[in-house]
Scaffold this motif. Sequence first.
Motif, mmCIF file in Angstrom:
data_model
loop_
_atom_site.group_PDB
_atom_site.id
_atom_site.type_symbol
_atom_site.label_atom_id
_atom_site.label_comp_id
_atom_site.label_asym_id
_atom_site.label_seq_id
_atom_site.Cartn_x
_atom_site.Cartn_y
_atom_site.Cartn_z
ATOM 1 N N ALA A 74 1.167 -0.759 -0.265
ATOM 2 C CA ALA A 74 -0.025 -0.254 0.503
ATOM 3 C C ALA A 74 0.831 1.325 0.057
ATOM 4 O O ALA A 74 2.033 1.358 0.620
ATOM 5 N N GLY A 75 0.430 2.144 -0.858
ATOM 6 C CA GLY A 75 1.660 3.838 -1.078
ATOM 7 C C GLY A 75 2.718 3.610 -1.567
ATOM 8 O O GLY A 75 2.998 4.520 -1.571
ATOM 9 N N ILE A 76 3.567 2.683 -1.684
ATOM 10 C CA ILE A 76 4.917 2.254 -2.648
ATOM 11 C C ILE A 76 4.017 2.843 -3.880
ATOM 12 O O ILE A 76 3.302 2.311 -5.261
ATOM 13 N N GLN A 106 -3.977 1.999 -18.286
ATOM 14 C CA GLN A 106 -4.027 1.659 -16.890
ATOM 15 C C GLN A 106 -4.431 1.051 -16.128
ATOM 16 O O GLN A 106 -3.969 -0.371 -16.344
ATOM 17 N N ALA A 107 -4.577 0.886 -14.849
ATOM 18 C CA ALA A 107 -5.021 -0.445 -13.822
ATOM 19 C C ALA A 107 -5.973 0.061 -12.917
ATOM 20 O O ALA A 107 -6.453 0.102 -12.700
ATOM 21 N N ALA A 120 2.271 8.520 -13.380
ATOM 22 C CA ALA A 120 2.674 9.545 -13.336
ATOM 23 C C ALA A 120 3.707 8.973 -14.452
ATOM 24 O O ALA A 120 4.726 7.831 -14.151
ATOM 25 N N PRO A 121 4.355 9.920 -15.187
ATOM 26 C CA PRO A 121 6.027 9.721 -16.093
ATOM 27 C C PRO A 121 6.878 9.755 -15.051
ATOM 28 O O PRO A 121 6.808 10.400 -14.602
ATOM 29 N N TRP A 179 3.852 3.952 -10.939
ATOM 30 C CA TRP A 179 2.399 3.932 -10.986
ATOM 31 C C TRP A 179 2.585 3.481 -9.147
ATOM 32 O O TRP A 179 3.414 3.278 -8.405
ATOM 33 N N THR A 180 1.905 4.419 -8.085
ATOM 34 C CA THR A 180 1.453 4.350 -7.255
ATOM 35 C C THR A 180 -0.075 3.203 -6.666
ATOM 36 O O THR A 180 -0.971 3.267 -6.842
ATOM 37 N N ALA A 181 0.753 2.367 -5.639
ATOM 38 C CA ALA A 181 -0.088 1.444 -5.393
ATOM 39 C C ALA A 181 -1.271 2.641 -3.805
ATOM 40 O O ALA A 181 -0.708 3.321 -3.552
#
Length: 326
Positions: A74-76, A106-107, A120-121, A179-181
């Motif tokens: 989470a959050g990484i 997309q996720a 984000a790139p 990608w941020t969880a």
Amino acid sequence: MSRHIFRAAILVALILGASIAFAFSTGPPAARTGAFAVANKAAESNCTLCHNGNPLNLPVGQLEILDLPETYDAGITYPLRLRLTHTWPQLPPPEQGFVRWGFEIQAVSSQTGDSLGSWAPVNGAQPDSFQITKTAASSVYRNRRYLEHTCDPFRDFEMMCGSIREGNPGPSIEWNLLWTAPAATEGTVYFFAAGNSANGDGSSFGSDDYIFTTSDSMAAGGAVGVGPSPLDLSYALEKPFPNPMKVCTNIDFTIPVGGFVDLAVFDAAGRRVKTLMHESRPPGTHASTWSGRTEAGDYARNGIYFLKLKAPGREVALTQKIIMAR
């Protein structure tokens, strides 16, 4: 008076023409990743709705999502790469412009079918501009967010959009993404992406562009693409029927997780004879047929052939023997 009306008509035509030309020039429309149905969300369409000059996922190229970790916390934030591989058999003429590449990714949460995490790139990783886009509020995909290439068509008119490569751009291009969880893990996350290898003529309908789609999955606390299947399925490639075959044979296979599937017929020397499926498929049992023809449309000779299935989450291909006996 008639001269003023004529000039006004020309001005209106130019404005409308510019609107049409730049309709999607700042990036593809949302919901074009070819995602399969998830939760209560129907399967998405893909970019061949506009770029319809070639069938989807021809075996001349491939789109891949790389560097997915085995687990997500989470959050990484995780750095990922999106690689589009496609070597042009013949480059477009120089006067047509540069070959161009583009993408959308997309996720999605397996539980809700909505977006999971954020995109984000990687700053300074490539010359493209990026944007986060979404569908209309009335769309079934309104809670999904897409990261895609973009550019300002008026500022970069000569470049158009996407990544620009002069000369033969092959064999591949990569976009570096982040990608941020989510703040709390929500089970399996599906990744869906579409890529475009465009010939640079500035048009889409009937143009010689190539569209590729792919998907992958990552379970919280499990390995990529091989977490427990809610359908309790296992990998299987059934024996073709009838076999030996004369005219055609039916093929069934099962995959416990969704992802990119390559199903093809090979001869005894290991040469690819016919591609039957080269696309993303959801978990479950799927069917295909082989008419006994080659990629060129000719009838395959009598003899022994091998059916091979490359499935997501499995390193070794599944194989079955086919006997052609006309």
